[in-house]
Design an enzyme around this catalytic site. Sequence first.
Site, short mmCIF file in Angstrom:
data_model
loop_
_atom_site.label_atom_id
_atom_site.label_comp_id
_atom_site.label_asym_id
_atom_site.label_seq_id
_atom_site.Cartn_x
_atom_site.Cartn_y
_atom_site.Cartn_z
CE1 TYR A 156 -4.24 2.01 0.50
CE2 TYR A 156 -2.88 3.19 2.18
CZ TYR A 156 -3.89 3.26 1.42
OH TYR A 156 -4.86 4.11 1.53
CE LYS A 160 -3.60 5.17 -1.43
NZ LYS A 160 -4.64 5.50 -2.34
#
Length: 255
Positions: A156, A160
């Site tokens: 993640y 991002k």
Amino acid sequence: MAEQLSAQRVAIVTGAARGIDAATALRLAADGFAVAALDLEEAAAEDTAAAIAAAGGTSLAVGADVSDAAAVDAAVARTAEVLGSPSVLVNNAGITRDNLLFKMTEPDWDAVMGVHLKGSFLMSRAVQQHMVAAGYGRIVNLSSTAALGNRGQANYSTAKAGLQGFTKTLAVELGKFGVTANCVAPGFIASDMTKATAQRIGVPWEQYAADRAEAIPVRRAGEVDDIANAVSFFADERSGFVSGQILYVAGGPKA
């Protein structure tokens, strides 16, 4: 129908079934956009589209897997046919597959990259032709404070962080066509995703939220509307001299 709506700006919001995504779709509709609420399953986005319609706005529920090029192209084409050419894209679809590095599987890594990074790439590629032809567009990508690193989120956090570089590159490439690209990076937000995290680690939501808020200078968790407000700014016609920027909406100077 497309001809009737041609004078109205059209926005596509991915992952619009719930949480930050739904709030963003509702905010853009309130700002006067016709909104295509896109989610993996069309049925999942119908509540958001219905809420926009109930408030007097114009919306369309669209189903598409953002990591599938053919599905993305079909979704954008349908939006253009029904609502008109999209002038705003909000890449907000996201999933989590959290685990420590030594436990993380390849499918967990690939799934997160597919939705966040590949999905944003495919959606941006599909809408840019409409924006370039019109000489106008706004692309807003959703990053996160996790881009700075977060235990148990190697996939993640990487995705991002990648979206921030992607945003800056879009700003460089598309600026001469009247298209801006910016990025909103939320901090701790009270949402379905963070509530699921609290449940997964076995901490009551109220305690989890209070503990997280203690580290935030404004001493509260963020709300979905805090993020929708930031997206609204970047999507506005008056924000044309702001591009390639990363805005941390995190309740303080440190993300």
